[in-house]
Design an enzyme around this catalytic site. Sequence first.
Site, PDB file in Angstrom:
ATOM      1  N   HIS A   1       0.846  -1.201   0.000  1.00 17.69           N
ATOM      2  CA  HIS A   1       0.000   0.000   0.000  1.00 17.69           C
ATOM      3  C   HIS A   1       0.875   1.243   0.000  1.00 17.69           C
ATOM      4  O   HIS A   1       1.982   1.235   0.555  1.00 17.69           O
ATOM      5  CB  HIS A   1      -0.981  -0.001   1.178  1.00 17.69           C
ATOM      6  CG  HIS A   1      -0.347   0.079   2.537  1.00 17.69           C
ATOM      7  ND1 HIS A   1       0.019   1.267   3.130  1.00 17.69           N
ATOM      8  CD2 HIS A   1       0.006  -0.883   3.435  1.00 17.69           C
ATOM      9  CE1 HIS A   1       0.527   1.024   4.342  1.00 17.69           C
ATOM     10  NE2 HIS A   1       0.541  -0.268   4.540  1.00 17.69           N
TER      11      HIS A   1
ATOM     12  N   ASP B   1      -0.389   4.452   0.890  1.00 21.82           N
ATOM     13  CA  ASP B   1      -0.800   5.498   1.837  1.00 21.82           C
ATOM     14  C   ASP B   1      -0.007   5.359   3.136  1.00 21.82           C
ATOM     15  O   ASP B   1       0.565   4.295   3.411  1.00 21.82           O
ATOM     16  CB  ASP B   1      -2.312   5.433   2.107  1.00 21.82           C
ATOM     17  CG  ASP B   1      -2.754   4.109   2.723  1.00 21.82           C
ATOM     18  OD1 ASP B   1      -2.206   3.048   2.340  1.00 21.82           O
ATOM     19  OD2 ASP B   1      -3.641   4.134   3.598  1.00 21.82           O
TER      20      ASP B   1
ATOM     21  N   ASP C   1       6.528   1.384   6.965  1.00 25.58           N
ATOM     22  CA  ASP C   1       5.122   1.013   6.728  1.00 25.58           C
ATOM     23  C   ASP C   1       4.528   1.938   5.676  1.00 25.58           C
ATOM     24  O   ASP C   1       3.925   2.940   6.017  1.00 25.58           O
ATOM     25  CB  ASP C   1       4.351   1.099   8.053  1.00 25.58           C
ATOM     26  CG  ASP C   1       2.890   0.710   7.891  1.00 25.58           C
ATOM     27  OD1 ASP C   1       2.544   0.071   6.880  1.00 25.58           O
ATOM     28  OD2 ASP C   1       2.095   1.050   8.782  1.00 25.58           O
TER      29      ASP C   1
ATOM     30  N   GLU D   1      -4.931   1.578   2.744  1.00 26.17           N
ATOM     31  CA  GLU D   1      -4.871   0.454   3.687  1.00 26.17           C
ATOM     32  C   GLU D   1      -5.053   0.949   5.112  1.00 26.17           C
ATOM     33  O   GLU D   1      -5.661   0.291   5.949  1.00 26.17           O
ATOM     34  CB  GLU D   1      -3.527  -0.289   3.557  1.00 26.17           C
ATOM     35  CG  GLU D   1      -3.456  -1.599   4.327  1.00 26.17           C
ATOM     36  CD  GLU D   1      -2.964  -1.466   5.754  1.00 26.17           C
ATOM     37  OE1 GLU D   1      -3.123  -2.416   6.521  1.00 26.17           O
ATOM     38  OE2 GLU D   1      -2.414  -0.401   6.115  1.00 26.17           O
ATOM     39  N   GLU D   2      -4.502   2.138   5.395  1.00 24.03           N
ATOM     40  CA  GLU D   2      -4.441   2.596   6.787  1.00 24.03           C
ATOM     41  C   GLU D   2      -5.810   2.967   7.358  1.00 24.03           C
ATOM     42  O   GLU D   2      -6.030   2.843   8.555  1.00 24.03           O
ATOM     43  CB  GLU D   2      -3.476   3.792   6.903  1.00 24.03           C
ATOM     44  CG  GLU D   2      -2.027   3.463   6.528  1.00 24.03           C
ATOM     45  CD  GLU D   2      -1.340   2.541   7.541  1.00 24.03           C
ATOM     46  OE1 GLU D   2      -1.974   2.170   8.539  1.00 24.03           O
ATOM     47  OE2 GLU D   2      -0.169   2.205   7.304  1.00 24.03           O
TER      48      GLU D   2
ATOM     49  N   GLU E   1      -2.699 -17.013  -7.021  1.00 22.01           N
ATOM     50  CA  GLU E   1      -2.586 -18.209  -6.190  1.00 22.01           C
ATOM     51  C   GLU E   1      -1.748 -17.927  -4.948  1.00 22.01           C
ATOM     52  O   GLU E   1      -1.941 -18.536  -3.904  1.00 22.01           O
ATOM     53  CB  GLU E   1      -1.935 -19.369  -6.968  1.00 22.01           C
ATOM     54  CG  GLU E   1      -2.851 -20.067  -7.954  1.00 22.01           C
ATOM     55  CD  GLU E   1      -2.894 -19.358  -9.307  1.00 22.01           C
ATOM     56  OE1 GLU E   1      -2.293 -18.276  -9.458  1.00 22.01           O
ATOM     57  OE2 GLU E   1      -3.544 -19.907 -10.226  1.00 22.01           O
TER      58      GLU E   1
HETATM   59 ZN   LIG Z   1       1.107  -0.972   6.411  1.00 24.74          ZN
END
Ligand SMILES: [Zn+2]
Length: 429
Positions: A73, A75, A105, A139-140, A161
């Site tokens: 991600h 953001d 992150d 995502e956050e 997969e």
């Molecule tokens: Zn993260």
Amino acid sequence: MTLRDEAVELLQRLIRLDTTNPPGNETAAAELLREYLEASGVACELYAKVPERANLVARLRGGDGPTLALLSHTDVVVADAGEWERDPFGGELVEDEVWGRGALDMKGEVAASAVAIASLAREGWRPNGELIFVAAADEEVGDGFGLQWLVDAHPDAVRAEYSLNEGGGERLDLDGRGFYLCATAEKMSAPFRLRVHGRSGHASMPGIADNALLKASVLVQRLGEYRPEPRAEPEVVALLETVTGRGLDDPHELLPAARGIDAVLASLVEPLLGPTFAPTMISASQKRNVVPAVCEVVVDSRLLPGQRPDEQHALVRSILGPGEYELEPIEAQGGTRSPIGGPLWDAVAGFVAEKEPEAAVVPICVPGFTDSHWVRDAFGTVAYGFFPARAMHPAQAALLIHSANERVPVEDLDLGVRFVRHAARALLG
Ligand SMILES: [Zn+2]
């Protein structure tokens, strides 16, 4: 230019784009990645629910083999510049560390994955199957602009997969031996509201009222004192059996075994033995001199993979006992697991064996959750969280994530590029 320098430069450019969520503005990051990847001959597509919050999907196509998705991600969470020693959006390189919001992150992994797929493409490597790289928005916060939306609106773009994502890869040093954590499962986030009823009255004569806040405090105390009956989940058992070198079949042995080795290990294991309840928000009267008739407590709660919210309700009622209250679920998300073992596991273990032959890979269940659960739920993807990190101590990294002075060692960024290249080759020929 080495791949290491390439990853540093790309990470610096990503950090300098402010993608604080909200509002996100991840399109800027998606466009930067598209420009970078297309220059190496990697096909890219942007998918956006609203124009300013685009997700990038890049792909290298080959034969009819499986698909490996590199999930990430773009953001980041808010950064208060006043708390930082350096500009959180400066992307400065200081003593072999790249500083800035998202370095850990997870713009570091975004950059490493992008450099891995770009370099493989430039070398003329083609997968026996498909290698895709997803740089998702949102995502956050999870307002439905990112992977959740992609899986729903464009399933063919992200179906895979196998997938790799954030959530694991830390190296623990236990009695001088290295153990790399591979996140194969996640708990379910299932917060609820506890609403306690009483009777209002003038606060100068509390005896004539029935104070809902006081009644709630007793219930909050009971939640705080609760310790679950331990359960032996496969991730914890495999982790501790590998670390201790002995069989552990009694669930009551698990936490003492972890404590006997290392306090950090024990703190990792403790929330994985059962559900957790953490009261985090409370509201009652809006007036100082009015005894509240209602008190609402928001309880963060995480369930083991496979536990259901209705089980949680029965359990909470048994912890709290009878009383004038009701429980209201807020949401339930995640709580998925992938098998420990198979080709993706072998790819991770093979990399560790090559870089540090004395070390071992161990599974872990993530107490929080990542975007991996969307693909596990939608496609049955074997989804692991693994991005190796060994230059920075995991306890230090944990303090920097979502906090001030976030930074990543260049050494770990470089290790990440090598890992992603290794995984792609191991899994896709
Ligand atoms: Zn993260």
